[in-house]
Enzyme design. Structure first.
Site, mmCIF file in Angstrom:
data_model
loop_
_atom_site.group_PDB
_atom_site.id
_atom_site.type_symbol
_atom_site.label_atom_id
_atom_site.label_comp_id
_atom_site.label_asym_id
_atom_site.label_seq_id
_atom_site.Cartn_x
_atom_site.Cartn_y
_atom_site.Cartn_z
ATOM 1 N N ASN A 1 0.855 -1.192 0.000
ATOM 2 C CA ASN A 1 0.000 0.000 0.000
ATOM 3 C C ASN A 1 0.886 1.235 0.000
ATOM 4 O O ASN A 1 1.491 1.570 1.013
ATOM 5 C CB ASN A 1 -0.889 -0.049 1.259
ATOM 6 C CG ASN A 1 -1.746 1.193 1.422
ATOM 7 O OD1 ASN A 1 -1.860 2.015 0.510
ATOM 8 N ND2 ASN A 1 -2.353 1.334 2.585
ATOM 9 N N LYS B 1 0.054 4.287 -0.273
ATOM 10 C CA LYS B 1 -0.602 5.470 0.312
ATOM 11 C C LYS B 1 -0.353 6.699 -0.577
ATOM 12 O O LYS B 1 -0.302 6.558 -1.790
ATOM 13 C CB LYS B 1 -0.125 5.680 1.751
ATOM 14 C CG LYS B 1 -0.274 4.407 2.580
ATOM 15 C CD LYS B 1 -0.110 4.613 4.048
ATOM 16 C CE LYS B 1 -0.291 3.280 4.767
ATOM 17 N NZ LYS B 1 -0.215 3.402 6.207
ATOM 18 N N SER C 1 3.438 -1.811 10.280
ATOM 19 C CA SER C 1 4.903 -1.759 10.476
ATOM 20 C C SER C 1 5.617 -3.058 10.094
ATOM 21 O O SER C 1 6.621 -3.431 10.703
ATOM 22 C CB SER C 1 5.245 -1.362 11.916
ATOM 23 O OG SER C 1 4.793 -0.046 12.177
ATOM 24 N N HIS D 1 -9.712 1.150 4.886
ATOM 25 C CA HIS D 1 -8.435 1.342 5.595
ATOM 26 C C HIS D 1 -8.668 2.297 6.771
ATOM 27 O O HIS D 1 -9.458 3.234 6.655
ATOM 28 C CB HIS D 1 -7.379 1.903 4.633
ATOM 29 C CG HIS D 1 -6.006 1.899 5.238
ATOM 30 N ND1 HIS D 1 -5.602 2.839 6.144
ATOM 31 C CD2 HIS D 1 -4.961 1.049 5.076
ATOM 32 C CE1 HIS D 1 -4.353 2.566 6.519
ATOM 33 N NE2 HIS D 1 -3.943 1.484 5.889
ATOM 34 N N GLY E 1 2.439 2.466 10.711
ATOM 35 C CA GLY E 1 3.399 3.558 10.524
ATOM 36 C C GLY E 1 4.112 3.989 11.799
ATOM 37 O O GLY E 1 4.747 5.045 11.840
ATOM 38 N N GLU F 1 -7.055 4.690 7.832
ATOM 39 C CA GLU F 1 -6.830 6.113 7.515
ATOM 40 C C GLU F 1 -8.060 6.712 6.830
ATOM 41 O O GLU F 1 -8.390 7.874 7.034
ATOM 42 C CB GLU F 1 -5.550 6.255 6.667
ATOM 43 C CG GLU F 1 -4.315 6.075 7.537
ATOM 44 C CD GLU F 1 -3.083 5.539 6.829
ATOM 45 O OE1 GLU F 1 -3.017 5.572 5.581
ATOM 46 O OE2 GLU F 1 -2.164 5.074 7.538
ATOM 47 N N GLU G 1 -5.280 -4.849 10.790
ATOM 48 C CA GLU G 1 -4.263 -3.816 10.987
ATOM 49 C C GLU G 1 -4.571 -3.050 12.271
ATOM 50 O O GLU G 1 -5.393 -2.117 12.256
ATOM 51 C CB GLU G 1 -4.268 -2.834 9.813
ATOM 52 C CG GLU G 1 -3.921 -3.460 8.491
ATOM 53 C CD GLU G 1 -3.355 -2.436 7.522
ATOM 54 O OE1 GLU G 1 -2.231 -2.624 7.077
ATOM 55 O OE2 GLU G 1 -4.037 -1.439 7.241
HETATM 56 P P1 PGA Z 1 2.783 0.498 7.534
HETATM 57 O O1 PGA Z 1 1.322 0.645 6.911
HETATM 58 O O2 PGA Z 1 3.359 -0.789 7.032
HETATM 59 O O3 PGA Z 1 3.536 1.698 7.054
HETATM 60 O O4 PGA Z 1 2.611 0.475 9.034
HETATM 61 C C1 PGA Z 1 0.461 -0.452 6.768
HETATM 62 C C2 PGA Z 1 -0.868 -0.019 6.228
HETATM 63 O O5 PGA Z 1 -1.413 0.990 6.687
HETATM 64 O O6 PGA Z 1 -1.430 -0.644 5.316
#
Ligand code: PGA
Length: 263
Positions: free
Chosen positions: A16, A18, A224, A106, A184, A108, A178
């Site tokens: 992803n 983003k 992460s 997601h 992140g 976010e 997640e």
């Molecule tokens: P990350 O993001 O690996 O940077 O923690 C994962 C995600 O949000 O899909």
């Protein structure tokens, strides 16, 4: 694509991106993956990249011209087919660009853009209706976990997303667990916590849709994940793959994760 059959679920590794990478950088990332991954490696595991909308056409062109066996994914879409929805993109538009997988719900999108459970459900239906595979994201906040609410929160997200969704759709889908506090932040869930949640999710799907559907759906871990920690999740029998954010931006690093996902 073929649905993963029960007990032999093929691993799914998703990157992803983003809101990162211009279309130039996107093409370079795919070229780096092409230099690192063989056709055989891509046959043993399903690999998807989810670039921003502005990169999709360029990435599609490279994947098709080079016959590179990576699937094209999107990060989001709106559930309507067309109309006065300024700034939105429809599932039909994505499917015409050969997009195969779409991330739905997601955290976010839920937290920063107010995506509700009902919109998540409608989007999931609409994505599947356009012939693409939804990847439903679920996960709890740190507060939820600290108050031992994580199972209830995640099960409720699954239940609401699958309300009146047919088993033929659910069986081909993936769910990405997640934990929001792990995205992140450099903090991952422990392998035990991720594994336990994958079991909880599969049990919930079984309650709603029956054993066969629960057996064929793929459950991923995200939060992460990187080259160094991915194996601990991949080795777990309950986890069928990974949703990788930051560590998927570099084509070589993402390829290293794909190599570790070979069964
Ligand atoms: P990350 O993001 O690996 O940077 O923690 C994962 C995600 O949000 O899909």
């Amino acid at each position: 694509m073929e649905p993963a059959s029960a007990n032999v679920r093929k691993r799914l590794i998703c990157g992803n991106w983003k809101m990162n990478h211009t279309h130039f950088e996107a093409v370079k990332t795919i070229q780096d993956m092409m230099a690192s991954l063989s056709d055989e490696e891509l046959m043993r595991v399903d690999v998807v990249v989810h670039p921003p909308f502005t990169d999709l056409r360029s990435v599609q062109t490279v994947l098709e011209t080079e016959r590179f066996g990576v699937f094209l994914g999107a990060q989001h879409c709106y559930f309507e087919e067309k109309g006065a929805f300024t700034g939105e993109i429809s599932p039909m538009m994505l499917s015409k660009l050969s997009v195969s997988y779409v991330i739905v719900g997601h955290s976010e999108r839920r937290q920063l853009f107010g995506q509700s459970d009902e919109i998540v459900r409608k989007t999931l239906l609409s994505v599947a209706g356009s012939g693409m595979t939804p990847i439903l994201c679920v996960g709890e906040t740190l507060l939820d976990r600290e108050s031992s609410q994580q199972n209830d929160i995640v099960c409720s997200q699954v239940e609401k997303a699958f309300n009146k969704v047919s088993s033929s759709i659910v069986s081909k889908m993936a769910i990405a667990y997640e934990p929001i506090w792990a995205i992140g932040t450099g903090k991952t869930a422990t392998k035990e916590d991720a594994s336990e949640m994958a079991l909880v999710i599969r049990d919930k799907v079984e309650q709603i849709q029956g054993r066969e559907v629960a057996d064929s759906l793929r459950i991923l871990y995200g939060g992460s994940v990187n080259e160094d920690n991915c194996l601990s999740f991949l080795r777990d029998v309950n986890i069928d793959g990974l949703l990788v954010g930051g560590a998927s931006l570099d084509g070589k690093k993402f390829s290293a994760i794909v190599k570790k996902a070979q069964k």
